[in-house]
Design a protein around this motif. Structure first.
Motif, PDB file in Angstrom:
ATOM      1  N   THR A   1       2.712  28.039  60.886  1.00  0.00           N
ATOM      2  CA  THR A   1       1.252  28.031  60.959  1.00  0.00           C
ATOM      3  C   THR A   1       0.728  26.604  60.970  1.00  0.00           C
ATOM      4  N   ARG A   2       1.312  25.760  60.141  1.00  0.00           N
ATOM      5  CA  ARG A   2       0.884  24.363  60.104  1.00  0.00           C
ATOM      6  C   ARG A   2       1.084  23.698  61.470  1.00  0.00           C
ATOM      7  N   SER A   3       2.210  23.989  62.119  1.00  0.00           N
ATOM      8  CA  SER A   3       2.453  23.421  63.452  1.00  0.00           C
ATOM      9  C   SER A   3       1.405  23.887  64.444  1.00  0.00           C
ATOM     10  N   GLN A   4       1.034  25.162  64.359  1.00  0.00           N
ATOM     11  CA  GLN A   4       0.000  25.682  65.246  1.00  0.00           C
ATOM     12  C   GLN A   4      -1.344  25.025  64.979  1.00  0.00           C
ATOM     13  N   LEU A   5      -1.676  24.836  63.713  1.00  0.00           N
ATOM     14  CA  LEU A   5      -2.952  24.207  63.360  1.00  0.00           C
ATOM     15  C   LEU A   5      -3.031  22.783  63.916  1.00  0.00           C
ATOM     16  N   LEU A   6      -1.917  22.069  63.876  1.00  0.00           N
ATOM     17  CA  LEU A   6      -1.913  20.675  64.327  1.00  0.00           C
ATOM     18  C   LEU A   6      -2.026  20.548  65.840  1.00  0.00           C
ATOM     19  N   ARG A   7      -1.613  21.593  66.577  1.00  0.00           N
ATOM     20  CA  ARG A   7      -1.629  21.474  68.036  1.00  0.00           C
ATOM     21  C   ARG A   7      -2.553  22.483  68.714  1.00  0.00           C
ATOM     22  N   SER A   8      -3.336  23.229  67.914  1.00  0.00           N
ATOM     23  CA  SER A   8      -4.072  24.360  68.478  1.00  0.00           C
ATOM     24  C   SER A   8      -5.293  23.958  69.288  1.00  0.00           C
ATOM     25  N   GLY A   9      -5.938  22.857  68.954  1.00  0.00           N
ATOM     26  CA  GLY A   9      -7.144  22.493  69.676  1.00  0.00           C
ATOM     27  C   GLY A   9      -8.314  23.369  69.287  1.00  0.00           C
ATOM     28  N   GLY A  10      -8.573  24.402  70.080  1.00  0.00           N
ATOM     29  CA  GLY A  10      -9.756  25.228  69.849  1.00  0.00           C
ATOM     30  C   GLY A  10      -9.543  26.458  68.999  1.00  0.00           C
ATOM     31  N   ALA A  11      -8.316  26.766  68.603  1.00  0.00           N
ATOM     32  CA  ALA A  11      -8.053  27.979  67.822  1.00  0.00           C
ATOM     33  C   ALA A  11      -8.568  27.814  66.398  1.00  0.00           C
TER      34      ALA A  11
END
Length: 320
Positions: A266-276
């Motif tokens: 989840t942390r990886s997604q938060l760091l690269r998500s942009g608009g999510a």
């Protein structure tokens, strides 16, 4: 417990005013109760269906109960309060215990008071997780307190989610996430200690290879939901063997390890998500109780998930 719930498309909620109203529901389950206090009768039950199990949380009444369980996939009886009192065939049970059964068994209970308990009935199609060592016999064991409280809280969270957000149960992936969390909690409850495994103790090198396979699988599918049955299939072993390997190598249960891996994903997604959003990233990794997720995230990374998201957006803007 029941006053905070409302019936929905995902939650069946029934209250029984007297024993005569309760009899038809009981007869469908091949059970027969003799009330010990007719004047103070009050019974209720809440029912939620997940892909491979049914959760029934019940408020019982003072009674003598004879019931015939027919559960080829197995079931667990979990106390839902700290004041439960009952006996089964002369064996005293209180809130320290949980009971389990797979197969067929005629059970005889005495409940001297109103009790609250959960009955979780598993589908025979569910992958065997090494829980039920004996068939056709109800057995009880003292539960690890932390594991018991965690399983209890998950059951309550599932009921409340079904009451408030029934649409979440319309998507099989979301329902499967909720079920997986419950299955992992029961792994901890049954305490699959590697020293208690039926086979020879796992060699250290083999355990390390299995854990490496878990890590490789999760790395290869970073946004896919993590299910223990899939991991066991990928590694070519039983769920119990996989649990034993993780406990030996990582010093924590499979449940805790997968939760930690999900938090990092989840942390990886938060760091690269942009608009999510935080909620979108968390739910993609199987976290549907956002308050619990935020607390676990802060405890692990010492910052709020929203702070990680903001930092990730700033990095993306600088890079562009």
């Amino acid at each position: 417990m029941f006053d905070s719930l409302a019936p929905s498309s995902a939650l069946q909620l029934i209250r029984f005013a007297d024993i005569d109203a309760f009899r038809p529901a009981e007869s469908l389950e091949d059970a027969r109760s003799i009330p010990l206090d007719v004047t103070n009768f009050a019974a209720a039950r809440a029912v939620v269906n997940l892909p491979a199990c049914r959760i029934i949380v019940a408020r019982s009444f003072a009674r003598i109960l004879d019931t015939a369980y027919r559960v080829p996939g197995g079931m667990v009886i979990l106390p839902m309060t700290n004041d439960l009192r009952a006996s089964s065939s002369g064996m005293f049970l209180d809130s320290r215990f949980f009971a389990a059964l797979r197969g067929n068994h005629d059970c005889h209970f005495v409940e001297p008071q109103t009790n609250h308990h959960a009955l979780i009935i598993f589908s025979p199609a569910l992958r065997d997780r090494g829980w039920f060592d004996r068939a056709d016999a109800l057995w009880a064991r003292v539960a690890d307190r932390a594991a018991h409280l965690h399983a209890r809280q998950l059951v309550l969270d599932i009921l409340r989610t079904a009451s408030v957000n029934p649409h979440m149960f319309e998507t099989r992936e979301v329902a499967a996430h909720l079920q997986e969390g419950l299955l992992l909690a029961f792994d901890d409850l049954f305490h699959n200690d590697p020293l208690l495994d039926h086979g020879a103790p796992l060699a250290g090198a083999r355990s390390a290879r299995l854990v490496q396979q878990i890590d490789d699988y999760i790395a290869a599918y970073p946004t896919a939901p993590i299910y223990t049955a899939n991991l066991a299939d990928e590694c070519g072993v039983s769920i119990r063997t996989l649990s034993s390997a993780v406990t030996k190598v990582r010093g924590m249960s499979l449940h805790q390890y997968i939760r930690l891996k999900r938090l990092w994903a989840t942390r990886s997604q938060l760091l690269r998500s942009g608009g999510a959003s935080v909620a979108t990233c968390a739910r993609a990794q199987g976290f549907h109780h956002l308050g619990e997720f935020a607390a676990a995230y802060r405890a692990t990374f010492h910052e709020a998930p929203s702070d990680t998201l903001a930092r990730g957006r700033q990095s993306i803007l600088r890079a562009s």
